[in-house]
Design an enzyme around this catalytic site. Structure first.
Site, PDB file in Angstrom:
ATOM      1  N   TRP A 282      -4.738  -2.932  -5.562  1.00 31.81           N
ATOM      2  CA  TRP A 282      -3.338  -3.210  -5.224  1.00 31.81           C
ATOM      3  C   TRP A 282      -2.439  -3.039  -6.448  1.00 31.81           C
ATOM      4  O   TRP A 282      -1.336  -2.501  -6.346  1.00 31.81           O
ATOM      5  CB  TRP A 282      -3.197  -4.636  -4.677  1.00 31.81           C
ATOM      6  CG  TRP A 282      -1.765  -5.056  -4.612  1.00 31.81           C
ATOM      7  CD1 TRP A 282      -0.788  -4.566  -3.780  1.00 31.81           C
ATOM      8  CD2 TRP A 282      -1.116  -6.032  -5.433  1.00 31.81           C
ATOM      9  NE1 TRP A 282       0.423  -5.181  -4.041  1.00 31.81           N
ATOM     10  CE2 TRP A 282       0.243  -6.089  -5.052  1.00 31.81           C
ATOM     11  CE3 TRP A 282      -1.562  -6.873  -6.456  1.00 31.81           C
ATOM     12  CZ2 TRP A 282       1.147  -6.943  -5.653  1.00 31.81           C
ATOM     13  CZ3 TRP A 282      -0.651  -7.731  -7.053  1.00 31.81           C
ATOM     14  CH2 TRP A 282       0.683  -7.747  -6.653  1.00 31.81           C
ATOM     15  N   HIS A 283      -2.917  -3.456  -7.608  1.00 30.41           N
ATOM     16  CA  HIS A 283      -2.100  -3.301  -8.811  1.00 30.41           C
ATOM     17  C   HIS A 283      -1.884  -1.833  -9.145  1.00 30.41           C
ATOM     18  O   HIS A 283      -0.834  -1.464  -9.687  1.00 30.41           O
ATOM     19  CB  HIS A 283      -2.749  -4.020  -9.997  1.00 30.41           C
ATOM     20  CG  HIS A 283      -2.494  -5.489 -10.024  1.00 30.41           C
ATOM     21  ND1 HIS A 283      -3.456  -6.425  -9.681  1.00 30.41           N
ATOM     22  CD2 HIS A 283      -1.381  -6.198 -10.327  1.00 30.41           C
ATOM     23  CE1 HIS A 283      -2.937  -7.632  -9.797  1.00 30.41           C
ATOM     24  NE2 HIS A 283      -1.691  -7.535 -10.185  1.00 30.41           N
ATOM     25  N   GLY A 284      -2.852  -0.979  -8.825  1.00 28.59           N
ATOM     26  CA  GLY A 284      -2.675   0.448  -9.096  1.00 28.59           C
ATOM     27  C   GLY A 284      -4.006   1.169  -9.130  1.00 28.59           C
ATOM     28  O   GLY A 284      -5.050   0.558  -9.418  1.00 28.59           O
TER      29      GLY A 284
END
Length: 412
Positions: free
Chosen positions: A340-342
Protein backbone atom coordinates in the site's frame (compact mmCIF):
# COMPACT_ATOMS: atom_id res chain seq x y z
CA UNK A 1 -9.95 31.61 -9.92
CA UNK A 2 -6.46 30.69 -8.73
CA UNK A 3 -5.57 30.85 -5.03
CA UNK A 4 -2.17 29.22 -5.40
CA UNK A 5 -0.43 32.30 -3.99
CA UNK A 6 -1.75 30.86 -0.70
CA UNK A 7 -0.65 27.29 -0.01
CA UNK A 8 -4.02 25.71 0.77
CA UNK A 9 -2.87 22.12 0.93
CA UNK A 10 -4.09 20.77 4.30
CA UNK A 11 -2.09 21.88 7.35
CA UNK A 12 1.03 22.85 5.43
CA UNK A 13 1.76 26.30 6.89
CA UNK A 14 0.60 28.56 9.75
CA UNK A 15 -1.11 31.01 7.37
CA UNK A 16 -3.45 28.22 6.27
CA UNK A 17 -4.89 28.08 9.79
CA UNK A 18 -5.94 31.73 9.71
CA UNK A 19 -8.37 31.03 6.87
CA UNK A 20 -9.39 27.74 8.45
CA UNK A 21 -10.27 29.29 11.81
CA UNK A 22 -12.21 32.11 10.16
CA UNK A 23 -14.30 29.50 8.38
CA UNK A 24 -14.85 27.59 11.63
CA UNK A 25 -16.29 30.56 13.57
CA UNK A 26 -19.97 30.06 12.52
CA UNK A 27 -19.71 26.31 13.22
CA UNK A 28 -18.28 26.95 16.70
CA UNK A 29 -20.95 29.55 17.53
CA UNK A 30 -23.72 27.28 16.27
CA UNK A 31 -22.54 24.22 18.22
CA UNK A 32 -22.07 26.31 21.37
CA UNK A 33 -25.74 27.27 21.14
CA UNK A 34 -26.81 23.70 20.42
CA UNK A 35 -27.30 23.97 16.65
CA UNK A 36 -25.45 22.05 13.97
CA UNK A 37 -25.32 24.16 10.82
CA UNK A 38 -25.22 21.20 8.42
CA UNK A 39 -25.61 23.23 5.23
CA UNK A 40 -22.83 25.60 6.27
CA UNK A 41 -20.59 22.68 7.32
CA UNK A 42 -21.03 21.08 3.90
CA UNK A 43 -20.30 24.39 2.16
CA UNK A 44 -17.28 24.99 4.41
CA UNK A 45 -15.82 21.56 3.60
CA UNK A 46 -16.51 21.89 -0.13
CA UNK A 47 -14.83 25.30 -0.30
CA UNK A 48 -11.63 24.01 1.33
CA UNK A 49 -11.70 20.88 -0.80
CA UNK A 50 -12.10 23.07 -3.89
CA UNK A 51 -9.09 25.15 -2.85
CA UNK A 52 -7.00 21.98 -2.52
CA UNK A 53 -7.70 21.18 -6.17
CA UNK A 54 -7.54 24.74 -7.49
CA UNK A 55 -5.13 25.87 -10.19
CA UNK A 56 -2.92 23.20 -11.74
CA UNK A 57 -4.51 20.52 -9.53
CA UNK A 58 -7.94 20.86 -11.15
CA UNK A 59 -7.57 17.45 -12.85
CA UNK A 60 -7.30 15.81 -9.42
CA UNK A 61 -10.61 17.42 -8.50
CA UNK A 62 -12.22 15.91 -11.59
CA UNK A 63 -10.68 12.56 -10.68
CA UNK A 64 -12.20 12.82 -7.20
CA UNK A 65 -15.69 13.37 -8.65
CA UNK A 66 -15.32 10.38 -10.99
CA UNK A 67 -14.03 8.26 -8.12
CA UNK A 68 -16.91 9.25 -5.82
CA UNK A 69 -19.51 8.38 -8.44
CA UNK A 70 -17.87 5.01 -8.97
CA UNK A 71 -17.67 4.24 -5.25
CA UNK A 72 -21.26 5.30 -4.66
CA UNK A 73 -22.33 2.98 -7.45
CA UNK A 74 -20.41 0.04 -5.94
CA UNK A 75 -21.52 0.75 -2.36
CA UNK A 76 -25.22 1.14 -3.14
CA UNK A 77 -25.23 -1.77 -5.57
CA UNK A 78 -23.87 -4.06 -2.86
CA UNK A 79 -26.18 -2.56 -0.21
CA UNK A 80 -29.20 -3.22 -2.46
CA UNK A 81 -27.94 -6.77 -3.03
CA UNK A 82 -27.74 -7.40 0.73
CA UNK A 83 -31.11 -5.77 1.42
CA UNK A 84 -32.64 -8.39 -0.86
CA UNK A 85 -31.41 -11.06 1.54
CA UNK A 86 -28.62 -12.34 -0.71
CA UNK A 87 -25.13 -13.06 0.54
CA UNK A 88 -23.04 -14.81 -2.09
CA UNK A 89 -19.37 -14.71 -1.15
CA UNK A 90 -18.18 -14.08 -4.69
CA UNK A 91 -20.42 -10.99 -4.96
CA UNK A 92 -18.88 -9.62 -1.76
CA UNK A 93 -15.36 -10.26 -3.10
CA UNK A 94 -16.31 -8.55 -6.36
CA UNK A 95 -17.56 -5.47 -4.50
CA UNK A 96 -14.36 -5.25 -2.45
CA UNK A 97 -12.15 -5.69 -5.54
CA UNK A 98 -14.08 -3.00 -7.40
CA UNK A 99 -13.76 -0.61 -4.44
CA UNK A 100 -10.00 -1.20 -4.20
CA UNK A 101 -9.33 -1.25 -7.94
CA UNK A 102 -8.85 2.54 -8.42
CA UNK A 103 -6.25 2.64 -5.63
CA UNK A 104 -4.41 -0.41 -7.01
CA UNK A 105 -4.24 1.17 -10.46
CA UNK A 106 -2.91 4.41 -8.98
CA UNK A 107 -0.17 2.51 -7.12
CA UNK A 108 0.82 0.72 -10.33
CA UNK A 109 0.76 3.99 -12.23
CA UNK A 110 3.14 5.58 -9.73
CA UNK A 111 5.48 2.58 -9.77
CA UNK A 112 5.35 2.13 -13.56
CA UNK A 113 4.68 5.58 -15.07
CA UNK A 114 5.07 4.28 -18.63
CA UNK A 115 2.45 1.56 -18.18
CA UNK A 116 -0.84 2.03 -20.11
CA UNK A 117 -2.88 2.82 -16.98
CA UNK A 118 -5.44 5.66 -17.05
CA UNK A 119 -4.03 8.72 -15.30
CA UNK A 120 -7.55 9.92 -14.57
CA UNK A 121 -7.56 7.92 -11.31
CA UNK A 122 -5.05 9.75 -9.11
CA UNK A 123 -5.93 12.48 -6.61
CA UNK A 124 -4.90 13.58 -3.12
CA UNK A 125 -6.59 11.45 -0.46
CA UNK A 126 -7.55 8.43 -2.58
CA UNK A 127 -6.05 5.92 -0.12
CA UNK A 128 -7.95 7.06 2.94
CA UNK A 129 -11.28 7.40 1.13
CA UNK A 130 -10.77 3.89 -0.25
CA UNK A 131 -10.27 2.56 3.29
CA UNK A 132 -13.61 4.11 4.24
CA UNK A 133 -15.53 2.65 1.31
CA UNK A 134 -14.06 -0.83 1.79
CA UNK A 135 -14.97 -0.65 5.48
CA UNK A 136 -18.56 0.24 4.59
CA UNK A 137 -18.83 -2.67 2.12
CA UNK A 138 -17.42 -5.13 4.66
CA UNK A 139 -19.74 -3.98 7.43
CA UNK A 140 -22.66 -4.11 4.99
CA UNK A 141 -21.79 -7.73 4.36
CA UNK A 142 -21.67 -8.39 8.12
CA UNK A 143 -25.11 -6.81 8.57
CA UNK A 144 -23.73 -4.04 10.81
CA UNK A 145 -24.70 -1.45 8.18
CA UNK A 146 -28.24 -1.92 6.87
CA UNK A 147 -28.86 1.58 5.48
CA UNK A 148 -26.67 4.24 3.88
CA UNK A 149 -27.94 7.78 4.02
CA UNK A 150 -26.52 9.44 0.90
CA UNK A 151 -25.79 12.84 2.44
CA UNK A 152 -24.21 11.28 5.54
CA UNK A 153 -22.14 8.89 3.44
CA UNK A 154 -20.83 11.73 1.27
CA UNK A 155 -20.01 13.82 4.31
CA UNK A 156 -18.19 10.80 5.77
CA UNK A 157 -16.12 10.26 2.63
CA UNK A 158 -15.39 13.96 2.12
CA UNK A 159 -14.98 15.00 5.77
CA UNK A 160 -12.51 17.78 5.29
CA UNK A 161 -10.25 17.58 8.40
CA UNK A 162 -9.26 13.96 7.68
CA UNK A 163 -9.58 14.02 3.90
CA UNK A 164 -6.00 13.71 2.72
CA UNK A 165 -4.19 11.56 5.30
CA UNK A 166 -6.63 10.40 7.96
CA UNK A 167 -7.14 9.48 10.77
CA UNK A 168 -9.51 6.81 9.44
CA UNK A 169 -12.93 7.07 11.05
CA UNK A 170 -15.70 4.44 10.96
CA UNK A 171 -19.02 5.18 9.24
CA UNK A 172 -21.31 4.12 12.07
CA UNK A 173 -19.43 6.20 14.65
CA UNK A 174 -19.36 9.23 12.34
CA UNK A 175 -23.07 8.92 11.47
CA UNK A 176 -24.05 9.10 15.15
CA UNK A 177 -22.42 12.51 15.57
CA UNK A 178 -22.59 14.34 12.27
CA UNK A 179 -26.31 15.20 12.38
CA UNK A 180 -26.67 16.28 16.03
CA UNK A 181 -25.05 18.96 18.15
CA UNK A 182 -23.24 17.91 21.34
CA UNK A 183 -24.42 19.21 24.70
CA UNK A 184 -22.80 22.49 25.71
CA UNK A 185 -20.70 20.99 28.52
CA UNK A 186 -19.43 18.31 26.19
CA UNK A 187 -18.67 20.83 23.47
CA UNK A 188 -16.78 23.11 25.85
CA UNK A 189 -14.65 20.11 26.83
CA UNK A 190 -14.17 19.38 23.12
CA UNK A 191 -13.03 22.97 22.52
CA UNK A 192 -10.47 22.66 25.31
CA UNK A 193 -9.11 19.43 23.83
CA UNK A 194 -9.20 20.89 20.31
CA UNK A 195 -7.19 23.95 21.37
CA UNK A 196 -4.60 21.83 23.17
CA UNK A 197 -4.24 19.51 20.18
CA UNK A 198 -3.95 22.48 17.83
CA UNK A 199 -1.03 24.01 19.74
CA UNK A 200 0.62 20.63 20.27
CA UNK A 201 0.29 20.05 16.52
CA UNK A 202 2.06 23.36 15.87
CA UNK A 203 4.88 22.30 18.20
CA UNK A 204 5.19 18.90 16.55
CA UNK A 205 4.90 19.82 12.87
CA UNK A 206 6.23 23.36 12.58
CA UNK A 207 8.91 23.31 15.29
CA UNK A 208 10.16 19.78 15.99
CA UNK A 209 9.21 18.38 12.57
CA UNK A 210 10.90 21.34 10.86
CA UNK A 211 14.02 20.98 13.00
CA UNK A 212 14.46 17.25 12.37
CA UNK A 213 13.21 17.16 8.77
CA UNK A 214 14.12 20.48 7.17
CA UNK A 215 17.02 21.81 9.20
CA UNK A 216 18.93 18.76 10.42
CA UNK A 217 18.08 15.82 8.11
CA UNK A 218 19.62 17.25 4.87
CA UNK A 219 22.90 17.95 6.69
CA UNK A 220 23.05 14.44 8.15
CA UNK A 221 22.04 12.92 4.81
CA UNK A 222 24.88 14.69 3.03
CA UNK A 223 27.39 13.65 5.69
CA UNK A 224 26.18 10.02 5.57
CA UNK A 225 26.55 9.90 1.78
CA UNK A 226 30.07 11.34 1.94
CA UNK A 227 31.08 8.96 4.72
CA UNK A 228 29.48 6.04 2.88
CA UNK A 229 31.41 6.82 -0.30
CA UNK A 230 34.65 7.05 1.70
CA UNK A 231 34.00 3.68 3.37
CA UNK A 232 33.67 1.86 0.06
CA UNK A 233 31.58 -1.31 -0.13
CA UNK A 234 30.33 -1.35 3.46
CA UNK A 235 28.99 2.21 3.29
CA UNK A 236 28.34 2.20 7.04
CA UNK A 237 29.10 5.18 9.26
CA UNK A 238 27.82 6.70 12.46
CA UNK A 239 26.24 9.35 10.24
CA UNK A 240 23.94 6.62 8.94
CA UNK A 241 22.91 5.87 12.53
CA UNK A 242 22.29 9.58 13.07
CA UNK A 243 20.18 9.65 9.90
CA UNK A 244 18.12 6.71 11.20
CA UNK A 245 17.24 8.48 14.44
CA UNK A 246 16.75 11.89 12.85
CA UNK A 247 14.44 10.54 10.15
CA UNK A 248 12.44 8.58 12.73
CA UNK A 249 11.89 11.72 14.80
CA UNK A 250 10.94 13.71 11.70
CA UNK A 251 8.48 11.03 10.57
CA UNK A 252 6.80 10.94 13.97
CA UNK A 253 6.58 14.66 14.65
CA UNK A 254 5.47 15.55 11.11
CA UNK A 255 2.75 12.91 10.88
CA UNK A 256 1.67 13.10 14.53
CA UNK A 257 1.43 16.89 14.14
CA UNK A 258 -0.74 16.49 11.05
CA UNK A 259 -2.96 14.00 12.88
CA UNK A 260 -3.31 16.33 15.85
CA UNK A 261 -4.49 19.07 13.49
CA UNK A 262 -7.07 16.73 11.94
CA UNK A 263 -8.39 15.65 15.35
CA UNK A 264 -8.40 19.25 16.58
CA UNK A 265 -10.40 20.64 13.64
CA UNK A 266 -12.78 17.68 13.93
CA UNK A 267 -13.39 18.55 17.58
CA UNK A 268 -14.03 22.17 16.68
CA UNK A 269 -16.71 20.79 14.34
CA UNK A 270 -18.22 18.60 17.06
CA UNK A 271 -16.89 15.32 15.63
CA UNK A 272 -14.75 12.97 17.75
CA UNK A 273 -12.33 11.70 15.13
CA UNK A 274 -10.21 8.96 16.76
CA UNK A 275 -6.63 9.81 17.71
CA UNK A 276 -3.79 8.35 15.68
CA UNK A 277 -0.80 8.26 18.05
CA UNK A 278 -0.45 7.32 21.71
CA UNK A 279 3.17 7.66 22.87
CA UNK A 280 4.44 4.97 20.47
CA UNK A 281 8.08 5.23 21.52
CA UNK A 282 7.40 3.92 25.02
CA UNK A 283 6.19 0.58 23.61
CA UNK A 284 7.74 -2.49 25.24
CA UNK A 285 7.35 -4.70 22.17
CA UNK A 286 6.53 -4.37 18.48
CA UNK A 287 2.92 -5.47 18.88
CA UNK A 288 2.33 -2.76 21.47
CA UNK A 289 3.99 -0.30 19.09
CA UNK A 290 1.35 -1.01 16.43
CA UNK A 291 -1.34 -0.44 19.05
CA UNK A 292 0.11 3.05 19.55
CA UNK A 293 1.42 4.09 16.11
CA UNK A 294 -0.93 5.30 13.35
CA UNK A 295 -3.63 3.50 15.30
CA UNK A 296 -6.56 4.05 12.95
CA UNK A 297 -4.60 2.50 10.08
CA UNK A 298 -3.22 -0.41 12.12
CA UNK A 299 -6.69 -1.13 13.57
CA UNK A 300 -8.19 -0.98 10.07
CA UNK A 301 -5.65 -3.52 8.81
CA UNK A 302 -6.21 -5.64 11.92
CA UNK A 303 -10.01 -5.69 11.58
CA UNK A 304 -10.35 -5.98 7.81
CA UNK A 305 -7.29 -8.00 6.77
CA UNK A 306 -5.82 -9.89 9.73
CA UNK A 307 -9.11 -10.92 11.34
CA UNK A 308 -10.89 -11.57 8.02
CA UNK A 309 -8.08 -13.78 6.79
CA UNK A 310 -7.93 -15.60 10.13
CA UNK A 311 -11.66 -16.38 10.09
CA UNK A 312 -11.47 -17.45 6.45
CA UNK A 313 -8.48 -19.73 7.06
CA UNK A 314 -10.11 -21.30 10.13
CA UNK A 315 -13.33 -21.91 8.22
CA UNK A 316 -11.48 -23.49 5.30
CA UNK A 317 -9.08 -25.32 7.68
CA UNK A 318 -6.05 -24.02 5.81
CA UNK A 319 -3.81 -24.39 8.88
CA UNK A 320 -3.88 -27.07 11.53
CA UNK A 321 -1.60 -25.12 13.86
CA UNK A 322 -3.12 -21.84 15.18
CA UNK A 323 0.37 -20.39 15.63
CA UNK A 324 1.17 -20.93 11.94
CA UNK A 325 -2.19 -19.38 11.06
CA UNK A 326 -1.37 -16.28 13.09
CA UNK A 327 2.07 -16.03 11.47
CA UNK A 328 0.61 -16.32 7.97
CA UNK A 329 -1.94 -13.62 8.84
CA UNK A 330 0.84 -11.29 10.03
CA UNK A 331 2.77 -11.84 6.80
CA UNK A 332 -0.31 -11.06 4.74
CA UNK A 333 -1.16 -8.00 6.81
CA UNK A 334 2.25 -6.34 6.71
CA UNK A 335 2.97 -7.29 3.12
CA UNK A 336 -0.31 -5.60 2.20
CA UNK A 337 0.70 -2.57 4.24
CA UNK A 338 4.06 -2.48 2.49
CA UNK A 339 2.50 -2.70 -0.98
CA UNK A 340 0.00 0.00 0.00
CA UNK A 341 2.84 2.41 0.76
CA UNK A 342 4.27 1.79 -2.71
CA UNK A 343 5.58 -0.81 -5.14
CA UNK A 344 9.25 -0.29 -4.28
CA UNK A 345 11.61 -2.72 -2.59
CA UNK A 346 12.09 -0.74 0.59
CA UNK A 347 8.35 -0.47 1.34
CA UNK A 348 7.91 -4.20 0.78
CA UNK A 349 10.98 -5.02 2.89
CA UNK A 350 9.62 -2.64 5.55
CA UNK A 351 6.39 -4.66 5.64
CA UNK A 352 8.25 -7.98 5.79
CA UNK A 353 10.52 -6.62 8.52
CA UNK A 354 7.57 -5.77 10.76
CA UNK A 355 5.87 -9.10 10.03
CA UNK A 356 9.01 -10.98 11.12
CA UNK A 357 9.43 -8.70 14.13
CA UNK A 358 5.89 -9.46 15.35
CA UNK A 359 6.30 -13.19 14.68
CA UNK A 360 9.58 -13.25 16.67
CA UNK A 361 7.94 -11.15 19.39
CA UNK A 362 5.07 -13.65 19.67
CA UNK A 363 7.58 -16.51 19.96
CA UNK A 364 9.38 -14.62 22.72
CA UNK A 365 6.13 -13.91 24.60
CA UNK A 366 5.15 -17.58 24.46
CA UNK A 367 8.62 -18.57 25.69
CA UNK A 368 8.45 -15.94 28.42
CA UNK A 369 5.06 -17.22 29.55
CA UNK A 370 6.39 -20.78 29.84
CA UNK A 371 9.48 -19.66 31.76
CA UNK A 372 8.10 -16.70 33.71
CA UNK A 373 9.75 -17.87 36.93
CA UNK A 374 13.20 -17.90 35.34
CA UNK A 375 12.92 -14.61 33.42
CA UNK A 376 13.14 -11.47 35.56
CA UNK A 377 10.56 -8.70 35.26
CA UNK A 378 11.45 -5.35 36.79
CA UNK A 379 12.08 -1.70 35.94
CA UNK A 380 15.37 -2.54 34.24
CA UNK A 381 13.85 -5.18 31.95
CA UNK A 382 10.97 -2.78 31.19
CA UNK A 383 13.32 -0.01 30.07
CA UNK A 384 15.48 -2.52 28.21
CA UNK A 385 12.37 -3.68 26.30
CA UNK A 386 11.50 -0.07 25.45
CA UNK A 387 15.07 0.61 24.28
CA UNK A 388 15.20 -2.52 22.09
CA UNK A 389 11.74 -1.85 20.60
CA UNK A 390 12.60 1.79 19.90
CA UNK A 391 15.76 0.83 18.00
CA UNK A 392 13.99 -1.91 16.03
CA UNK A 393 11.33 0.61 15.01
CA UNK A 394 13.91 3.25 14.06
CA UNK A 395 15.78 0.72 11.92
CA UNK A 396 12.52 -0.14 10.15
CA UNK A 397 12.02 3.56 9.46
CA UNK A 398 15.51 3.73 7.96
CA UNK A 399 14.38 1.01 5.54
CA UNK A 400 11.11 2.86 4.94
CA UNK A 401 12.90 6.14 4.18
CA UNK A 402 14.49 4.74 1.00
CA UNK A 403 17.77 6.36 1.99
CA UNK A 404 19.56 3.01 1.73
CA UNK A 405 18.72 2.95 -1.99
CA UNK A 406 20.51 6.25 -2.44
CA UNK A 407 23.42 5.20 -0.23
CA UNK A 408 23.92 1.76 -1.75
CA UNK A 409 22.88 2.20 -5.38
CA UNK A 410 22.77 5.97 -5.95
CA UNK A 411 18.97 5.79 -6.57
CA UNK A 412 17.01 8.85 -5.52
Amino acid sequence: MNFNFINLQPYTNPQYFVYLMIGLVPIIIGLYHGHRLKIYEVAFSLVFLFLIFDGDKWQQGVNLIIYLLFQLLVSYWYLHYRQNGKNKTWVFYLAVVLAILPLVLVKFQIAFPKAPIPGVLAFLGISYITFKTVQVIMETRDGAIKELDLSTYLRFLLFFPTFSSGPIDRYRRFAKECNVAPKRDQYLADLEIATRNLFQGFLYKFVLGWFFGTYWLPKISKAALIAGAANGGLKFSWWLVAYMYCYSMYLFFDFAGYSLFAVSISNFMGIHTPVNFNKPFISQNIKEFWNRWHMTLSFWFRDYIYMRFTFFAMKKKLFKNPIRLSQAAYLLLFLTMGFWHGLTWYYIVYGLFHAMAIIINDCWLRYKKRHKEQIPSNKFTKWLAIFVTFNIVCFSFLIFSGFLSELWFGWK
